[in-house]
Structures are given as structure tokens and as C-alpha cells.
Design a protein around this motif. Structure first.
Motif, PDB file in Angstrom:
ATOM      1  N   ILE A  31       0.942  -1.171   0.088  1.00 57.81           N
ATOM      2  CA  ILE A  31      -0.076  -0.125  -0.028  1.00 57.81           C
ATOM      3  C   ILE A  31       0.945   1.197   0.059  1.00 57.81           C
ATOM      4  N   VAL A  32       0.983   1.961  -1.193  1.00 57.59           N
ATOM      5  CA  VAL A  32       1.818   2.920  -1.258  1.00 57.59           C
ATOM      6  C   VAL A  32       0.786   4.386  -1.082  1.00 57.59           C
ATOM      7  N   LEU A  33       1.479   5.057  -0.145  1.00 61.70           N
ATOM      8  CA  LEU A  33       0.522   6.335   0.347  1.00 61.70           C
ATOM      9  C   LEU A  33       1.177   7.561  -0.353  1.00 61.70           C
ATOM     10  N   PRO A  34       0.531   8.817  -0.504  1.00 62.41           N
ATOM     11  CA  PRO A  34       0.996   9.927  -1.079  1.00 62.41           C
ATOM     12  C   PRO A  34       2.151  10.206  -0.469  1.00 62.41           C
ATOM     13  N   VAL A  35       3.412  10.636  -1.030  1.00 61.25           N
ATOM     14  CA  VAL A  35       4.565  11.162  -0.242  1.00 61.25           C
ATOM     15  C   VAL A  35       4.186  12.546   0.337  1.00 61.25           C
ATOM     16  N   ASN A  36       3.231  13.370  -0.100  1.00 61.66           N
ATOM     17  CA  ASN A  36       3.026  14.721   0.574  1.00 61.66           C
ATOM     18  C   ASN A  36       2.197  14.345   1.870  1.00 61.66           C
ATOM     19  N   PHE A  37       1.746  13.201   2.376  1.00 66.13           N
ATOM     20  CA  PHE A  37       1.053  12.949   3.433  1.00 66.13           C
ATOM     21  C   PHE A  37       1.560  11.955   4.279  1.00 66.13           C
ATOM     22  N   ALA A  38       2.566  11.158   3.824  1.00 63.36           N
ATOM     23  CA  ALA A  38       2.947   9.815   4.604  1.00 63.36           C
ATOM     24  C   ALA A  38       4.243   9.927   4.388  1.00 63.36           C
ATOM     25  N   GLN A  39       5.232  11.011   4.188  1.00 57.82           N
ATOM     26  CA  GLN A  39       6.589  11.038   3.703  1.00 57.82           C
ATOM     27  C   GLN A  39       7.558  10.059   4.719  1.00 57.82           C
ATOM     28  N   ALA A  40       7.180   9.972   5.990  1.00 57.38           N
ATOM     29  CA  ALA A  40       8.013   9.122   7.086  1.00 57.38           C
ATOM     30  C   ALA A  40       7.761   7.737   6.732  1.00 57.38           C
ATOM     31  N   GLN A  41       6.775   7.327   6.057  1.00 57.58           N
ATOM     32  CA  GLN A  41       6.741   5.787   5.781  1.00 57.58           C
ATOM     33  C   GLN A  41       7.108   5.294   4.555  1.00 57.58           C
ATOM     34  N   MET A  42       7.882   6.258   3.438  1.00 57.46           N
ATOM     35  CA  MET A  42       8.412   5.891   2.283  1.00 57.46           C
ATOM     36  C   MET A  42       9.545   4.755   2.401  1.00 57.46           C
ATOM     37  N   LYS A  43      10.240   5.038   3.303  1.00 55.88           N
ATOM     38  CA  LYS A  43      11.401   3.920   3.565  1.00 55.88           C
ATOM     39  C   LYS A  43      10.882   2.532   3.976  1.00 55.88           C
ATOM     40  N   ASP A  44       9.861   2.762   4.980  1.00 55.77           N
ATOM     41  CA  ASP A  44       9.229   1.496   5.515  1.00 55.77           C
ATOM     42  C   ASP A  44       8.529   0.894   4.165  1.00 55.77           C
ATOM     43  N   ILE A  45       7.837   1.501   3.272  1.00 53.47           N
ATOM     44  CA  ILE A  45       7.201   0.757   2.385  1.00 53.47           C
ATOM     45  C   ILE A  45       8.399   0.081   1.211  1.00 53.47           C
ATOM     46  N   LEU A  46       9.256   0.627   0.953  1.00 55.97           N
ATOM     47  CA  LEU A  46      10.317   0.249   0.184  1.00 55.97           C
ATOM     48  C   LEU A  46      10.965  -0.937   1.113  1.00 55.97           C
ATOM     49  N   ASP A  47      11.418  -1.092   2.299  1.00 51.33           N
ATOM     50  CA  ASP A  47      11.749  -2.105   2.986  1.00 51.33           C
ATOM     51  C   ASP A  47      10.939  -3.321   2.937  1.00 51.33           C
ATOM     52  N   SER A  48       9.479  -2.853   2.969  1.00 49.01           N
ATOM     53  CA  SER A  48       8.412  -3.986   3.061  1.00 49.01           C
ATOM     54  C   SER A  48       8.537  -4.740   1.734  1.00 49.01           C
ATOM     55  N   ILE A  49       8.864  -4.170   0.637  1.00 41.81           N
ATOM     56  CA  ILE A  49       8.924  -4.967  -0.667  1.00 41.81           C
ATOM     57  C   ILE A  49      10.061  -5.952  -0.619  1.00 41.81           C
ATOM     58  N   HIS A  50      11.097  -5.568   0.218  1.00 38.61           N
ATOM     59  CA  HIS A  50      12.300  -6.619   0.309  1.00 38.61           C
ATOM     60  C   HIS A  50      11.846  -7.725   1.293  1.00 38.61           C
ATOM     61  N   GLU A  51      11.074  -7.149   2.364  1.00 42.58           N
ATOM     62  CA  GLU A  51      10.949  -8.376   3.516  1.00 42.58           C
ATOM     63  C   GLU A  51       9.919  -9.203   2.878  1.00 42.58           C
ATOM     64  N   PHE A  52       8.774  -8.811   2.071  1.00 41.58           N
ATOM     65  CA  PHE A  52       7.847  -9.586   1.658  1.00 41.58           C
ATOM     66  C   PHE A  52       8.626 -10.878   0.995  1.00 41.58           C
ATOM     67  N   LYS A  53       9.659 -10.739   0.187  1.00 48.63           N
ATOM     68  CA  LYS A  53      10.098 -11.595  -0.596  1.00 48.63           C
ATOM     69  C   LYS A  53      10.722 -12.723   0.389  1.00 48.63           C
ATOM     70  N   ILE A  54      10.858 -12.551   1.634  1.00 53.08           N
ATOM     71  CA  ILE A  54      11.711 -13.477   2.472  1.00 53.08           C
ATOM     72  C   ILE A  54      10.743 -14.152   3.447  1.00 53.08           C
ATOM     73  N   ILE A  55       9.298 -13.869   2.970  1.00 54.84           N
ATOM     74  CA  ILE A  55       8.352 -14.805   4.193  1.00 54.84           C
ATOM     75  C   ILE A  55       8.325 -16.094   3.951  1.00 54.84           C
ATOM     76  N   SER A  56       8.335 -16.364   2.640  1.00 53.80           N
ATOM     77  CA  SER A  56       8.429 -17.959   2.302  1.00 53.80           C
ATOM     78  C   SER A  56       9.199 -18.353   1.202  1.00 53.80           C
ATOM     79  N   ASP A  57       9.199 -19.752   1.223  1.00 51.28           N
ATOM     80  CA  ASP A  57      10.200 -20.038  -0.154  1.00 51.28           C
ATOM     81  C   ASP A  57       9.070 -21.315  -0.870  1.00 51.28           C
ATOM     82  N   PRO A  58       8.549 -21.203  -1.820  1.00 49.49           N
ATOM     83  CA  PRO A  58       8.975 -20.182  -2.774  1.00 49.49           C
ATOM     84  C   PRO A  58       8.319 -18.809  -2.490  1.00 49.49           C
ATOM     85  N   SER A  59       9.142 -17.629  -3.018  1.00 48.88           N
ATOM     86  CA  SER A  59       8.630 -16.445  -2.687  1.00 48.88           C
ATOM     87  C   SER A  59       7.084 -16.014  -3.111  1.00 48.88           C
ATOM     88  N   PRO A  60       6.386 -15.293  -2.412  1.00 49.48           N
ATOM     89  CA  PRO A  60       5.463 -14.562  -3.118  1.00 49.48           C
ATOM     90  C   PRO A  60       5.993 -13.276  -3.846  1.00 49.48           C
TER      91      PRO A  60
END
Ligand code: THG
Length: 262
Positions: free
Chosen positions: A162-191
Motif C-alpha cells: 500500500i503506497v501512500l502519497p509522499v506529501n502525506f506519509a513522507q515518513a513511511q516511504m522508507k518502510d514501504i520500500l523495506d517492505s518490498i524486500h521483506e515480503f520476498k523472504i516470508i516464504s520459499d517459494p517467494s510471493p
């Protein structure tokens, strides 16, 4: 990267009008333009103003299928609307989307399995949109666990932080990017991972610049797919260049023309 064109959405004035007036030609033109610019699939969303989304989505799917066989991403928060789109669909379907709520998972995961569809899982629940990456990861893990329980192939699941507008959730952008990486390691095979890109620039100036900068950064975090405006040529070229830099394409001096899809 797997590109889903976002433009067949009733929130756009021209598409909203075409849906109301049942103007097939307008929808078909929008479908073909997006594919010409490199879309691999098309998002289909009746928009918030549709009074009859169950019949509108069928009409949209039928109109689009007259001119193309690309997969359609049926975009609605209502399972009955998605089911209706599935009935009309002849080709591959992506269900957009399920949330981490048990009532939604119990309907939509079996529906995706029955129809051999791919499934987008939003990391959102009845409690709302997560505030940080730990909450995103917890919801993502809930969705993955449910798919494993129900025998839905995790490789066909696309998790969306869930990407949020940068003008309203600027402090979450890095967390959103980190999530993209973290989601891939939840399971094998990866989602797989996906974002609705244009959300990031809503209400900002320089939308195209914000969109393409976020997309190239997300590519570096391992993003697999994006719902975006494929008519934005600078965005599509930035995406190709990001994948070149990530060594997903072989370099040649004419890499842009070589890797533009059509
Ligand atoms: N994740 C998933 N699906 C999604 C989203 C997501 N589907 C809908 C949306 N988000 C992705 N699609 C869009 C489409 C348009 C815009 C943003 C996201 C957009 N529209 C202009 C605006 O609001 O400013 C409308 C301009 C106009 O009215 O002409 O930005 O996140 N899985």
C-alpha cells in the motif's frame, strides 16, 4: 517488471463517461494504447461513481476482450464484483484484491484457486492501513499463511505494501520500500510484490518525476510488478533503465529501443 496499465478506471473522467454511456470504442482505444506502450496486463476498475459495478465490470471485460487477450486485473473491494468479472473473462485474470481479513480471505483465496487466477494481497485489514513496516509484514504473513493453508500457490500471490502519497506519509516511504524486500523472504517459494504506483504522487506537483523516482527505487528493492500509467514514456524508460542497471537486461547502446516492449 510486470506492468499493469491503470487507465481503465472510472475515476478518470473520460472512462467514467464511457462506462455510463456504454461507449465501447473509448474503452478499447484506452486498452490498445496502454498495450502499445508496454502494458503486460490491464487493471479494470469501474470507479467509485459506478452505480451498477456488477454489470459494469462485465461490460468492461467483454469490451476489452474484443480487442486484446492480455490478462485483466479485476479491481474492486467487493467480491461479488470480482466474481462477476471472472464470469465474463476468457483469458488470464488477476484478482485485485484481497485484504488480510478472514472474511475476505475465505471468499477470495478459494475463488482465485478455482479460476486459476493470480491474486493481489493488500497489507491492510479492518483495523486500517498499517503505520510501519512491522505491521505491514504481519499482515503480509497472515495472507501468505492463509494461501498456504488453502493450497493457493504463493508464486501466484502479489503482495502490495500500500503506497501512500509522499506529501502525506513522507515518513513511511522508507518502510514501504523495506517492505518490498521483506515480503520476498516470508516464504520459499517467494510471493511476488506489486505497488499501485500513482498513489505516491497524488496531490503533488511533478507527479511524473515522483512516480518514476519511486519506481526505480522500488525496483532496487526487488519489486516484481506495478500498476501504473504506461503512457508516461519517461516512466517506462526509467523502468527499463532501472532493470538494465539491476542486470536484468543485457546492455547495448540502443537498450531503450531494444527493450521497449512494442
Ligand atoms: N494497489 C492495488 N490496486 C490499486 C491501487 C493500489 N488500484 C487502484 C489504484 N491503487 C491504482 N490506480 C490508480 C489510478 C489512478 C490514480 C492513482 C492510482 C490517480 N488518478 C488521478 C488522481 O487521483 O489524481 C485521477 C486524475 C483524473 O481524475 O483524471 O492518481 O495501490 N493493488
Amino acid at each position: 517488471m510486470f506492468i499493469i496499465g491503470e487507465l481503465i478506471n472510472g475515476m478518470y473522467a473520460n472512462i467514467g463517461k464511457a462506462i455510463r454511456e456504454k461507449n465501447k470504442a473509448e474503452i478499447q482505444k484506452c486498452a490498445l494504447e496502454q498495450i502499445k506502450c508496454g502494458a503486460d496486463a490491464l487493471d479494470v476498475n469501474c470507479g467509485p461513481a459506478s452505480k451498477e459495478p456488477i454489470t459494469d465490470i462485465q461490460w468492461l471485460v467483454e469490451a476489452i476482450q474484443e480487442v486484446t487477450d492480455v490478462p485483466l486485473s479485476l479491481d474492486s473491494s467487493k467480491p461479488q464484483v470480482i466474481e462477476s468479472g471472472l464470469k465474463a473473462a476468457r483469458n488470464k485474470v488477476i484478482i485485485n484484491s484481497v485484504t488480510a481479513d478472514p472474511d475476505k480471505l475465505d471468499i477470495l483465496v478459494p475463488m482465485a484457486k478455482r479460476h486459476n487466477a493470480k491474486l493481489i494481497g493488500l497489507t491492510i485489514s479492518a483495523k486500517g492501513i498499517p503505520k510501519d513496516k512491522d505491521q505491514r509484514l504481519e499482515l503480509a504473513a497472515t495472507i501468505v499463511a492463509d494461501c498456504l493453508d488453502k493450497g493457493f500457490p504463493v508464486e501466484d500471490l502479489f503482495l502490495d505494501p500500500i503506497v501512500l502519497p509522499v506529501n502525506f506519509a513522507q515518513a513511511q516511504m522508507k518502510d514501504i520500500l523495506d517492505s518490498i524486500h521483506e515480503f520476498k523472504i516470508i516464504s520459499d517459494p517467494s510471493p511476488k510484490t506489486i505497488v499501485g504506483l500513482s498513489n505516491v504522487s497524488q496531490g503533488t506537483n511533478a507527479r511524473s518525476l515522483v512516480n518514476r523516482t519511486f519506481l526505480t527505487m522500488a525496483a532496487a528493492y526487488g519489486l516484481d510488478a506495478a500498476i501504473l500509467d504506461p503512457l508516461d514514456k519517461d516512466l517506462m524508460d526509467a523502468q527499463i533503465t532501472a532493470e538494465l542497471i539491476l542486470n536484468k537486461h543485457i546492455y547495448c547502446d540502443s537498450f531503450l529501443s531494444a527493450y521497449r516492449k512494442k
